[in-house]
Design a protein around this motif. Structure first.
Motif, PDB file in Angstrom:
ATOM      1  N   SER A 126       0.853  -1.181   0.000  1.00 52.73           N
ATOM      2  CA  SER A 126       0.000   0.000   0.000  1.00 52.73           C
ATOM      3  C   SER A 126       0.892   1.236   0.000  1.00 52.73           C
ATOM      4  O   SER A 126       1.723   1.410   0.896  1.00 52.73           O
ATOM      5  N   ALA A 127       0.761   2.072  -1.027  1.00 51.52           N
ATOM      6  CA  ALA A 127       1.630   3.242  -1.171  1.00 51.52           C
ATOM      7  C   ALA A 127       1.371   4.261  -0.069  1.00 51.52           C
ATOM      8  O   ALA A 127       0.233   4.450   0.375  1.00 51.52           O
ATOM      9  N   VAL A 128       2.429   4.918   0.367  1.00 52.83           N
ATOM     10  CA  VAL A 128       2.349   5.994   1.350  1.00 52.83           C
ATOM     11  C   VAL A 128       2.816   7.280   0.684  1.00 52.83           C
ATOM     12  O   VAL A 128       3.906   7.325   0.115  1.00 52.83           O
ATOM     13  N   ASN A 129       2.002   8.321   0.737  1.00 57.29           N
ATOM     14  CA  ASN A 129       2.360   9.613   0.145  1.00 57.29           C
ATOM     15  C   ASN A 129       3.231  10.367   1.142  1.00 57.29           C
ATOM     16  O   ASN A 129       2.784  11.279   1.845  1.00 57.29           O
ATOM     17  N   MET A 130       4.509   9.963   1.188  1.00 57.36           N
ATOM     18  CA  MET A 130       5.414  10.417   2.250  1.00 57.36           C
ATOM     19  C   MET A 130       6.327  11.544   1.761  1.00 57.36           C
ATOM     20  O   MET A 130       6.793  11.535   0.612  1.00 57.36           O
ATOM     21  N   TYR A 131       6.577  12.489   2.654  1.00 54.56           N
ATOM     22  CA  TYR A 131       7.468  13.617   2.379  1.00 54.56           C
ATOM     23  C   TYR A 131       8.449  13.782   3.539  1.00 54.56           C
ATOM     24  O   TYR A 131       8.037  13.849   4.700  1.00 54.56           O
ATOM     25  N   TRP A 132       9.733  13.842   3.197  1.00 55.53           N
ATOM     26  CA  TRP A 132      10.735  14.139   4.218  1.00 55.53           C
ATOM     27  C   TRP A 132      10.795  15.643   4.453  1.00 55.53           C
ATOM     28  O   TRP A 132      10.679  16.432   3.516  1.00 55.53           O
TER      29      TRP A 132
END
Length: 452
Positions: free
Chosen positions: A74-80
């Protein structure tokens, strides 16, 4: 206990992006880029982390002795979070559920992301060092902001010393709120006020804080949400400081009997229902309206795993890919409606069910409600509330196998003889309230008048 996030400056930055809470993982030596980050034993425990659709894919592990088999992604819309507080996307971030291990891990979180502190997850550098800390801040728009701290940093030392509210293996902190007050105490306090308010008019909560009437006899849920301060068009599931709150109707608050609770309403993902369409499904396995309403075909009934075929539809429910003795499941398993020739009339893949079940939060409260129909429709809410934790997907499958959770559809086709029949779709899975506890690892009844 509910805790205020101790890093106040960072907290203000995250709140500026819209975050209301922070999840902290104290990283173990095995939490690195090679082994991925362990987050939970079940995807249902991560309802707070927004993700895309759960998808079944072939396993790719090449490790010696590794258990082969399909996995769920399941993709995670992640931002560092960059040093200048800019956000840089981690395009390959995803959650992976390994059913053969009962583990959910975060993967791809540093790949092709220049802002990611990759040295903290590289096993040849600092990737096995104890004392590292990972921070996840979910946003209302579905993004997740993340940052990490090295063991020697003041931030890591602070987050290692101060515990948040337990959320599985994570620590949950609030950005704002009542310092030192647990989310359970806050929930019980609000439910106590709602109970003492007595009969309430059915209402929706508007974004500006005002109420508008809710019409019809099915407004018990939104009325409770409104008095909890939850917008009816907000989150996919009600959320009060981390608690999912659901009401269930009873005839009497003093002597509540077992009632049916709808758990989820997913459309089928396979079978003739999908391949040929709902109209074919209803015409093939439906039946004429039992109340004599003309030109109408219904499809209803109660279907339990392992039960006999329904007398009107000829269909029976089977659970495929679940081992009740070992309590393990195959990635490509499903729940299916079969006819007498074993044709699949409709099916729900485990990935489809997981997509819906993962929306259940790690903590849930079930509140009894009573409906008054005359002289006007109103609701009141009971004082004995069930608090439950640990809604694992395996427990859902076990409840299916035992017949505690069942399929109870309400499909109908009106104007069936016309060129344009009107179809109402209603595929729902339910549980009797007295068997609700079987879906959770822990549960108890709390009288809100007595507190926690």
């Amino acid at each position: 206990m509910q805790r205020q996030f101790p890093l106040s400056d960072l907290g203000r930055v995250l709140a500026g992006f819209g975050a209301t809470e922070v999840l902290v993982k104290r990283l173990a030596p095995n939490d690195n880029g090679k082994n991925q980050i362990y987050l939970a034993g079940d995807v249902s425990a991560l309802g707070k982390i927004p993700t895309g659709e759960v998808q079944l894919v072939a396993g790719t592990s090449q490790k010696a002795g590794a258990k082969r088999g399909p996995i769920f992604r399941s993709a995670v819309n992640m931002y560092w979070l960059g040093e200048d507080y800019s956000l840089v996307q981690a395009p390959h971030a995803k959650l992976i559920l390994y059913p053969q291990y009962s583990e959910v891990r975060l993967s791809g979180f540093v790949r092709d992301c220049p802002a990611a502190p990759s040295h903290l997850f590289d096993i040849k550098r600092a990737g096995r060092n104890p004392g590292r800390v990972l921070l996840l801040a979910p946003l209302p728009d579905g993004r997740v902001i993340t940052t990490a701290f090295s063991p020697e940093s003041a931030e890591a030392k602070c987050l290692l010393e101060q515990d948040g509210e337990p959320y599985g293996v994570l620590h949950r902190f609030e950005l704002g709120g009542d310092t030192g007050t647990s989310s359970e105490t806050l929930l019980i306090s609000r439910l106590r006020s709602i109970h003492l308010a007595g009969w309430l008019d059915p209402v929706y909560l508007q974004p500006d804080g005002s109420h508008r009437p809710c019409l019809g006899p099915n407004c018990g849920g939104v009325t409770l949400e409104s008095h909890l301060g939850i917008l009816s068009n907000g989150r996919a599931e009600p959320d009060f400081h981390g608690w999912e709150v659901k009401q269930h109707g009873v005839f009497s608050l003093a002597r509540p009997r077992s009632t049916r609770i709808t758990l989820m309403t997913p459309e089928p993902s396979g079978g003739a229902y999908v391949d040929a369409g709902p109209e074919y499904f209803i015409r093939t396995w439906g039946y004429e309206d039992r109340k004599g309403r003309a030109d109408r075909i219904n499809f209803g009934g109660v279907y339990r795993s392992g039960g006999d075929a329904h007398s009107l539809t000829g269909l029976r429910l089977v659970l495929q890919g679940y081992d009740s003795r070992k309590e393990t499941f195959d990635g490509d398993g499903c729940i299916a409606l079969l006819d007498r020739a074993d044709e699949v009339a409709a099916s729900w893949s485990f990935a489809k069910l997981m997509n819906h079940w993962r929306m259940k939060h790690a903590k849930a409260a079930f509140v009894p409600s009573q409906l008054q129909r005359s002289p006007t429709i109103r609701y009141r809410y009971g004082s004995n509330v069930m608090l439950a934790e640990g809604a694992k997907f395996k427990l859902l499958l076990r409840a299916f196998a035992e017949g505690a959770v069942y399929y109870d559809p309400g499909l109908k086709m009106e104007k069936a003889a016309s060129e344009h029949p009107e179809i109402k779709r209603r595929s729902q899975f339910r549980v009797d309230s007295r068997k609700l506890a079987s879906l959770y690892e822990k549960n108890r009844i709390v009288d809100v008048l007595e507190g926690t």
